[in-house]
Design an enzyme around this catalytic site. Sequence first.
Site, PDB file in Angstrom:
ATOM      1  NE  ARG A  23      -2.551   0.916   3.557  1.00  0.00           N
ATOM      2  CZ  ARG A  23      -3.235   0.510   4.628  1.00  0.00           C
ATOM      3  NH1 ARG A  23      -4.439  -0.021   4.502  1.00  0.00           N
ATOM      4  NH2 ARG A  23      -2.729   0.625   5.840  1.00  0.00           N
ATOM      5  CE  LYS A  43      -3.162   4.438   7.286  1.00  0.00           C
ATOM      6  NZ  LYS A  43      -4.569   4.098   7.447  1.00  0.00           N
ATOM      7  CD  GLU A  65     -12.158   5.472   4.226  1.00  0.00           C
ATOM      8  OE1 GLU A  65     -11.642   4.612   4.962  1.00  0.00           O
ATOM      9  OE2 GLU A  65     -11.568   5.968   3.263  1.00  0.00           O
TER      10      GLU A  65
HETATM   11  C1  LIG Z   1      -5.701   3.397   7.763  1.00  0.00           C
HETATM   12  C2  LIG Z   1      -7.089   3.647   7.349  1.00  0.00           C
HETATM   13  C3  LIG Z   1      -8.060   2.634   7.340  1.00  0.00           C
HETATM   14  C4  LIG Z   1      -7.815   1.256   7.891  1.00  0.00           C
HETATM   15  O1  LIG Z   1      -6.807   0.557   7.219  1.00  0.00           O
HETATM   16  P1  LIG Z   1      -6.120  -0.702   7.931  1.00  0.00           P
HETATM   17  O2  LIG Z   1      -5.107  -1.156   6.938  1.00  0.00           O
HETATM   18  O3  LIG Z   1      -7.180  -1.700   8.169  1.00  0.00           O
HETATM   19  O4  LIG Z   1      -5.524  -0.190   9.187  1.00  0.00           O
HETATM   20  C5  LIG Z   1      -9.322   2.932   6.848  1.00  0.00           C
HETATM   21  N1  LIG Z   1      -9.624   4.176   6.418  1.00  0.00           N
HETATM   22  C6  LIG Z   1      -8.717   5.177   6.419  1.00  0.00           C
HETATM   23  C7  LIG Z   1      -9.121   6.513   5.922  1.00  0.00           C
HETATM   24  C8  LIG Z   1      -7.436   4.952   6.898  1.00  0.00           C
HETATM   25  O5  LIG Z   1      -6.552   5.944   6.931  1.00  0.00           O
END
Ligand SMILES: *Cc1c(COP(=O)(O)O)cnc(C)c1O
Length: 356
Positions: A97, A198, A234
């Site tokens: 990622r 991210k 989300e």
């Molecule tokens: C990090 C994150 C998640 C969750 O991702 P994981 O890999 O399961 O920790 C979901 N939504 C957002 C916006 C994030 O920054």
Amino acid sequence: MAPSAQPLTTSVPDEKYANVKWEDLGFGFVRTDNMYVAKCKHGENFQEGSIVPFADFHISPCAAVLHYGQGLYEGLKAYRTEDGRIIIFRPDQNGLRLQAGADRLCMPYPSVDQFVSAIKQVVLANKKWIPPPGKGTLYIRPILFGSGPILGSFPVPEYTFLVFACPVGRYHKDNSGLNLKIEDKVRRAFPSGTGGVKSITNYCPVWKTLAEAKAQGFSDVLFLDAATGKNVEELFASNIFIVKGNVVSTPQISGTILPGVTRKSIIELTRDFGYKVEERVIPVEDLLDSEEVFCTGTAAIVTTIASVTFKDKKSSFKTGEKSLAAKLFATLTDIQMGRVEDTKGWTVEIDRSHQG
Ligand SMILES: *Cc1c(COP(=O)(O)O)cnc(C)c1O
């Protein structure tokens, strides 16, 4: 304990554990002993970095990250098992990622092997900060950013990949389920934007929205899609699932939601339980009409949602021990904490002899 409070004092060499009040751990910054740093010049590849004492570092006032937001973060956890092993959960997925995000933000990136090696080194170098089994986890925070100066013209001359770690307890304090506010004005991400990676630019722009919701007594915010304002996306930093009968649905990955590692794992576990899982567009009405709702993430793990409020109308959902969320939480944490055999190959045990 306020998130900014530091319940800790110092760590003494040769002690098994740092001097931490493990019972007081929340989800906040705690200074640990060591971090990993690797740098890469423009046009080159990341070479193996090194473990150095955790400390502030110098950066050019003209660094790309400070002016143009060229930065990414990752988050994953290390667990101390009851039989004394140390394990991490699917670190390769975070490495992949990070690569996708780096590509989006025009940065070079470490290979997945380098990424996983850095994680292992940081965990071992801060071993005494990994909470005892059941008391918390060591949250690992890798970051990648444009550290070289750039004012007008490309390229950015230097990039930094850094990994540090903090012991953490629970992220959401509400044990009985979250109460979400469905945000009907402010959007988090838009089609063709950076919602799917991210990027550090995605979070602070919605802090105000989150703060307002918290001031109104909500636990978190649920964002809707920017294109239509009709579909569920989300939370601030976790993915959402809805349950109706034998069907579990979650928004599909289309560039505006973050593809969570926990989301991916939960989809697989839910299918193993015999549910049908759909990754699709979820109109708000579908969510309001569901039996159960939960969110997933490294920090949130699997957290039940007790209610959502949409335009002042509150809808409540099933919570408690008989919920699917409770069953998924138990199954996932059993794997993550090494309490059951990992038939999925998701956990990576940290070998004590690991030198990098
Ligand atoms: C990090 C994150 C998640 C969750 O991702 P994981 O890999 O399961 O920790 C979901 N939504 C957002 C916006 C994030 O920054």
